[in-house]
Each structure stands twice: as C-alpha cells, then as structure tokens.
Design a protein around this motif. Sequence first.
Motif, PDB file in Angstrom:
ATOM      1  N   GLN A  28      28.756  33.014   5.436  1.00 52.59           N
ATOM      2  CA  GLN A  28      29.472  33.983   4.419  1.00 52.59           C
ATOM      3  C   GLN A  28      28.527  35.035   4.071  1.00 52.59           C
ATOM      4  O   GLN A  28      29.018  36.238   4.086  1.00 52.59           O
ATOM      5  CB  GLN A  28      29.965  33.260   3.206  1.00 52.59           C
ATOM      6  CG  GLN A  28      30.886  32.039   3.542  1.00 52.59           C
ATOM      7  CD  GLN A  28      30.993  31.102   2.402  1.00 52.59           C
ATOM      8  OE1 GLN A  28      30.192  30.942   1.574  1.00 52.59           O
ATOM      9  NE2 GLN A  28      32.401  30.522   2.258  1.00 52.59           N
ATOM     10  N   ARG A  72      37.859  42.529   8.909  1.00 50.22           N
ATOM     11  CA  ARG A  72      38.738  41.432   8.344  1.00 50.22           C
ATOM     12  C   ARG A  72      38.034  40.167   8.472  1.00 50.22           C
ATOM     13  O   ARG A  72      37.405  40.078   9.561  1.00 50.22           O
ATOM     14  CB  ARG A  72      40.227  41.402   9.394  1.00 50.22           C
ATOM     15  CG  ARG A  72      41.166  40.257   8.760  1.00 50.22           C
ATOM     16  CD  ARG A  72      42.236  40.004   9.841  1.00 50.22           C
ATOM     17  NE  ARG A  72      42.710  38.751   9.497  1.00 50.22           N
ATOM     18  CZ  ARG A  72      42.820  37.701  10.424  1.00 50.22           C
ATOM     19  NH1 ARG A  72      42.471  37.653  11.315  1.00 50.22           N
ATOM     20  NH2 ARG A  72      43.545  36.706   9.925  1.00 50.22           N
ATOM     21  N   VAL A  73      38.371  39.288   7.419  1.00 44.07           N
ATOM     22  CA  VAL A  73      37.818  37.979   7.627  1.00 44.07           C
ATOM     23  C   VAL A  73      38.912  37.141   7.514  1.00 44.07           C
ATOM     24  O   VAL A  73      39.668  37.131   6.475  1.00 44.07           O
ATOM     25  CB  VAL A  73      36.856  37.673   6.554  1.00 44.07           C
ATOM     26  CG1 VAL A  73      36.283  36.404   6.387  1.00 44.07           C
ATOM     27  CG2 VAL A  73      35.537  38.766   6.594  1.00 44.07           C
ATOM     28  N   LYS A  94      37.145  32.445   1.784  1.00 51.05           N
ATOM     29  CA  LYS A  94      37.558  34.017   1.732  1.00 51.05           C
ATOM     30  C   LYS A  94      37.494  34.740   0.584  1.00 51.05           C
ATOM     31  O   LYS A  94      37.013  35.641   0.628  1.00 51.05           O
ATOM     32  CB  LYS A  94      38.653  34.166   2.627  1.00 51.05           C
ATOM     33  CG  LYS A  94      39.110  33.252   3.898  1.00 51.05           C
ATOM     34  CD  LYS A  94      40.421  33.576   4.545  1.00 51.05           C
ATOM     35  CE  LYS A  94      41.590  32.910   3.853  1.00 51.05           C
ATOM     36  NZ  LYS A  94      41.593  31.562   3.497  1.00 51.05           N
ATOM     37  N   ALA A 151      35.241  37.754  -0.490  1.00 56.33           N
ATOM     38  CA  ALA A 151      35.852  39.031  -1.006  1.00 56.33           C
ATOM     39  C   ALA A 151      34.881  39.493  -2.322  1.00 56.33           C
ATOM     40  O   ALA A 151      34.666  40.642  -2.445  1.00 56.33           O
ATOM     41  CB  ALA A 151      37.194  39.038  -1.213  1.00 56.33           C
ATOM     42  N   ASP A 175      42.335  40.788  -0.924  1.00 53.62           N
ATOM     43  CA  ASP A 175      42.731  39.350  -0.906  1.00 53.62           C
ATOM     44  C   ASP A 175      43.720  39.115  -0.610  1.00 53.62           C
ATOM     45  O   ASP A 175      44.833  39.578  -0.929  1.00 53.62           O
ATOM     46  CB  ASP A 175      41.903  38.860  -2.159  1.00 53.62           C
ATOM     47  CG  ASP A 175      41.896  37.337  -1.959  1.00 53.62           C
ATOM     48  OD1 ASP A 175      41.642  36.949  -0.722  1.00 53.62           O
ATOM     49  OD2 ASP A 175      42.088  36.601  -2.934  1.00 53.62           O
ATOM     50  N   VAL A 184      40.710  40.020   3.565  1.00 52.76           N
ATOM     51  CA  VAL A 184      40.731  38.534   3.921  1.00 52.76           C
ATOM     52  C   VAL A 184      41.813  37.969   3.646  1.00 52.76           C
ATOM     53  O   VAL A 184      42.753  38.476   2.820  1.00 52.76           O
ATOM     54  CB  VAL A 184      39.504  37.902   2.863  1.00 52.76           C
ATOM     55  CG1 VAL A 184      38.201  38.652   2.929  1.00 52.76           C
ATOM     56  CG2 VAL A 184      39.872  37.979   1.296  1.00 52.76           C
ATOM     57  N   LYS A 188      35.826  35.091  11.457  1.00 50.61           N
ATOM     58  CA  LYS A 188      36.698  33.975  11.087  1.00 50.61           C
ATOM     59  C   LYS A 188      35.804  32.840  10.369  1.00 50.61           C
ATOM     60  O   LYS A 188      34.522  32.428  10.909  1.00 50.61           O
ATOM     61  CB  LYS A 188      37.453  33.202  12.175  1.00 50.61           C
ATOM     62  CG  LYS A 188      38.483  31.994  11.616  1.00 50.61           C
ATOM     63  CD  LYS A 188      39.447  31.606  12.894  1.00 50.61           C
ATOM     64  CE  LYS A 188      38.542  31.113  13.929  1.00 50.61           C
ATOM     65  NZ  LYS A 188      39.528  30.331  14.903  1.00 50.61           N
TER      66      LYS A 188
END
Length: 747
Positions: A253, A266-267, A275, A279, A490, A517, A544
Amino acid sequence: MNTSGVTLRLLDKADKEILKLPRTVKGAFFDFQHKFKANPHTTGLKLQQLKGDSRLWSARVSDDYRALLLRLADDDWLIVSVKHRKDVYDRLSYAVNQVTGGIEYVDLEVVEESVLRRLPAPPSAPAAAPEPVKPQELFADWSDAQLSDLGVAEPLLPVIRTLTTEDQLLGLIEYAPQLTGEVLLALFDGKSFDDVLDQVTTPVAAAEPVDPEDFQAAAERPATVVTTSDEALREALEGGDFGRWKVFLHPTQAKLVERRYSGPARVGGGPGTGKTIVALHRVRHLVRQLPPGRDKPVLLTTYNKNLAADLRSRLLELGGEELVARVDVSHVDQLALRIVREAEPGSGKQAIDDSQAVREWRALLDELGEEGWDPEFLHDEWTQVILGQAVATRTDYFRARRAGRGRNITRGERAEIWQLAERFTQRLDRLGRQTWDQVAERAARLEIGREQRILSIARQREEAGGLDNIHLQDGSGGWLRYRYRHIIVDEAQDLRPAHWKMLRAMAPRQADDLFLVGDTHQRIYKNQVTLGSLGINIRGRSSKLSLSYRTTRQILRSALDVLGETSYDDLDGADETLAGYRSVLSGRMPAGHPFADWAAEREGIAALIKQWDEDPESRIPHEQIAICVPTNQMATEVAYTLGLRGIRPVEIRSDGPNGSEGVHIGTMFRFKGLEYQRMIIAGVADGLVPREAVSRLRTTDPVRYRHEMQRARSLLFVAATRARDSMDVFWHGTPSPFLGPALTSSC
C-alpha cells in the motif's frame, strides 16, 4: 515528553500480545514505556541482556511480566514481545528478512504449541486396524530454498514441514510474521511459485540489498511495522484495536501511496483490502508536497453523504486540522449541486433520488394512460443514454449508442421515448424538482465549459508571449483557474458518467491529477462506465490490492461463492477479477438459518442475539452487531420484533446510524463502507434476493436481466464482506440461488 533521546518502538506482533494482557498489566505497560523512554537504566526496570544473546534484552513491566526488547543502537530499542516471567525465553528467534529487509520475531515455543493444539484426533481403530497412512505434508512440493526465496521466515521451516491440515496451518499463521502467513496461504490455495513471487513477495521486497546484521536500517524499512505513538498505545490499552489504519500501511500500500503517476491512476481490490486507507494516505502524501497556503487544492470525494462524513472524520484523525484545512471533502452529488447553484444562484429546485424519479415516471405514464412502457426502463434510458451521453436533440437521440441497454428499440419507439422524456423533464420543472442525474449532467457541462475557457486563455497567453489578457477572464474580477490540483475518488465504481466528466474538467491534465480507488464487484448502482471514453486514461496505471484485513478466510469463501462465475469490468473495458484475493484471518464458519416464514425468521434473529448476550464468552456491544435485509419494510419489521424482545434497534439512514447504542439495522445499500464484528444477513430468500421482478426479465430483456442479477449479487457480496468475525445468514422458504451449498447445508 521524552527528552532523553531514547527511541522506543513497538513491533507489529507485540501490539497484538498487549491486547490480550490483563487490564492491570496493560496499565503497568503504559507506565513502563514512559519510564523506559525517560531512562532505560532506571533500577526498577531491571534491564538486562539475555544470556547468550548480543541483542535481546528484558525489562520489568510488573512483578510478573517482562518486556523483551531488541537493542538496535545505543539509544534505539524495539519491543518485540511482552511475556510472563515464567515463560521460556530460550526459543526466541529474530532476524532481518532477506527478502523484505524487515525485522521478524518468532517465539518457536508458542508457534509449536499452537500447531500441536490443532492436531487431528487419532481415530479409534479396531484391534486389527491396518497400518495408518502417513498424512501428506502441506508444503512437500516446495523446497526450503524456494520457501525462503518467497520470504518465509527460516526458523519456521522445520515446523512448516510438520503441517498436514489447514487448521494446523492457521495455528502457525496466528503467530508467524505476516509475509510468511501470506505466502503459505497463497501456496495452500493453489497458487504457483511464480504467481506467489509476483503477487505476494515482489511487492514487498526491499528496493536495495539487505544487510542481515543492520537491524537499525531494518527498523526504518516499511516491512518493519512499528509504532511509537502514545495515542495508538492508549487505544490498545483501553481495549480497542490500534486504530491500525492510522499507523499502519502494508508495504504494498505504501508504494501505491507514494508513487508519482504520469496521469490518472486506479487502485482496485476486494473488500477490506485497504483501498480507502490508501486513498486517505494518498491525500496526506499529496498535501505534504503542496506549497504553503490556505486554499484547498485537493479534493477527496465519494458517492454519498454518509461515506464522505466518514472520510472527513478519518482524515482528521490521520492528520488533524492542519491536513483537513487543505482538502475539500465532499460527496460527488453535493459537489455537483454546488457547481450548479454557483452558476444559477436563483434556482431552488429540490433534488430527488432514483426511486423518487421512478415514481414520477409511473405517475406520468398513469396520467397519459400509457401502459406499454416500464417506468424503470424509461428512467434508465433517460439517465444512461439521454443524460449519460448529453443528448440534446431528438435527432441526436436517434443516433445515440445504446451499448449494454439490452432491449432493442425501433426508430418509432425512440421517437416515443424522446417525447416522453421531454414531458418528464417538463413535469419535473413544473414541480420544482430535478434528479441527481440532471444535476450531475448540468455540472459536467459547466465545468467542461470552464476548462475550455481556461485552455483558451492559456493559448492566448502563449501567443501573446506570456502576457495575460484580463478581458478573457471570468468577468468577476477573479482569474479563472482549475478548481483542484489533485482529485482522489473513493468507491469509484458507483459514480455516474456525468460525475466523471465533471471531475475530469476540474483538474489540469498532469501528473498525479486523478487517483481512483474502487471495486466493481461492489457496484451497487447502475452506473457502468468506461473511463477511457470519458477522457480518463488509466491504462498502465492500474494496481490491485489482494490481502483482506477485515474478513476471515471462512467468510471470504462464502462471499466469493455469492459472485459465482459472473464477469465484472475494470472501469476501462476489460475484465476485473479477484484472483489472489485472500485473508490471513481465521474464524468460525458462516452459519445458515432456515425458517418456515418471515415472522419465524425474525424471532430466530432475536433469539440468536439473546443467546450471544447470555454467554459471557460471546457477549459484545450491540452496536457491533448488524442486521441487513433486502427492503426498508423488512428493516422496520425486524426493528419492531427486536424491540418486543428487549433489544434496542438502531436504524441505518443515509447519513449513518440513528443512535449510538443498539443493534444496527438497514437495507443492503446502507451498509456500504461499514464493518461489524457480527453480521446477520436476513431475508436471503428466492424472490427477495434477487427480487422476483428481476427473474421475469430473463426472457423479456436478457441483457438487463444479466445486469440486474450482477447488481443483486454485488449487493449480497457487499453485505457479506462487512463482517469481521462472524456471519449468520437467515432465510425463509427457498434460499436465494446466490447462496452456496456449503452455507445452505450447514444448518
């Protein structure tokens, strides 16, 4: 305040031991760490080096408990364990992991005891029993060298060779370093060596060569999860958890948080993978790089008011007022409404949601005597095609693409729909109402226009050799500029196309502009988008997360069964999977509870909560119990039944729980972003999950049927993954077809 220059840190595994200490010992430990930081050599602490070890020391916490510490340097100490003075100290192992470069600590005595407790009971065999077959070792297919290359702690290799059951494996993982647990579970779940190396080990590997003797350098690496925070420690001593999202980022992370992206990124990842944590930390990372000022150049947004309030609260805890002062935290519809009202200050239209809009469509059709159109179909066509593509004329609508809409319509039917849509918008105007889709579409057009003016001014400035032309500005005496420098989104999977067009126009197209995310497996609204078509290119900048910190393996398996073989998109036209999604947590199997009818089911729910309350071992605060149902009416009825049985219900509304103490009750939509120790999912019956109306679409509109079934699966998946420790599923009559056989046969 520590003025002695002594640094005292607490290793990740040690905080979990502290949570299990008796309350009096927790208090003594809190006093101990203050005394130690003031002067480690205070006589009462009895600091002494363990025999035969150059780094490991012990110090007195209380009459019966000792802290075990690694001495990293003269005034730099790391607490690795808190133990009773009678415990065995000669089987303690610590080392710098050669892969991650982090410090790992293992108590071999405790690990072996945990594994032995889970040995299968020997069968009671007859006198002439055949020679028993030797159980198959779980990791016989991998050599010690291969396991070490994946990051497994080498002192545990002999114990790993004795494992023959999943239960024993979980016993080892409870006390093993985190990477060891992740690697072993991934291999046990059938991942290949190369997949585990790529998905689990490589993301946390140290960037530089590792010196196994340099413990001080190891303590500074992300792989050594430590805290020195008095506030975090106090939370633990008061019986909570460490507020771990505040002090802990998994190395995977952390890399995503700190990376510089050349454009939108993007995650993704399943529920509980952190996630939102990423963020929040991304916001803090970006704010720290801002020049001094009092503006708010960073936007943090999500799809509803409740989640936005939670984000603001968590951001405040993460960085205080100093951080929040530079961030605009707003849910996306509120943001769009602000933009529209800024441009149209006299407008007092009331914004209505989708369910209210469908009722207005139904009322319009009734007034016109139209019986050939379904109000939900018309609403979706209007929002997804007409508003979604900013279709302005009847001719444009005839040419508009309807990808994913399912039912084909003729040119004549398009003409009818356009006429009905015009009458619908006139009806809303007359009533002084507007839908949130209309607000978002209007805000998108306003922001796109604003961006075009900004770009035009920039071109004029360039042509004029860098000189500004005041006549090209906004006419209000201010200078036109983008509203934000960085935007973090988010729950990205639930935003409308117009939201994305608005957000894209709000920040300049540069490095670190948009950070999204989300997980499309948790999409609970109908807003399916392809970001590339909306000017947001995330290709090559997608990552991811796959490790769940919330949900146990047992609950995770049942939740994944809900999704079945359904395919999900990745917000950019490709398929998204939860491959590699895993948990190192273990708990009891989810339980199924069948009943003859809804009244009996409600009584069963109340009886289960009463049963928990009566057992001191299972009693927990009621606000850590949630009941999730398919409809608002069912939520009301469950609340009534609980009230009759002396159990206080708390309704979950759009802005959160309506009360502080009691069992939380709401529909599946209400639980997005929340989590509970115990989750009861009720009314999971065929005809309710999915709704009976969805099943009727199978033959009349197969594409819409697939979309609605996918959304129903996602809703149940979201509900199931709110659970931390246990999940109980109730139904009456025939169970939902989404429930796997393991759950329906468990009752």
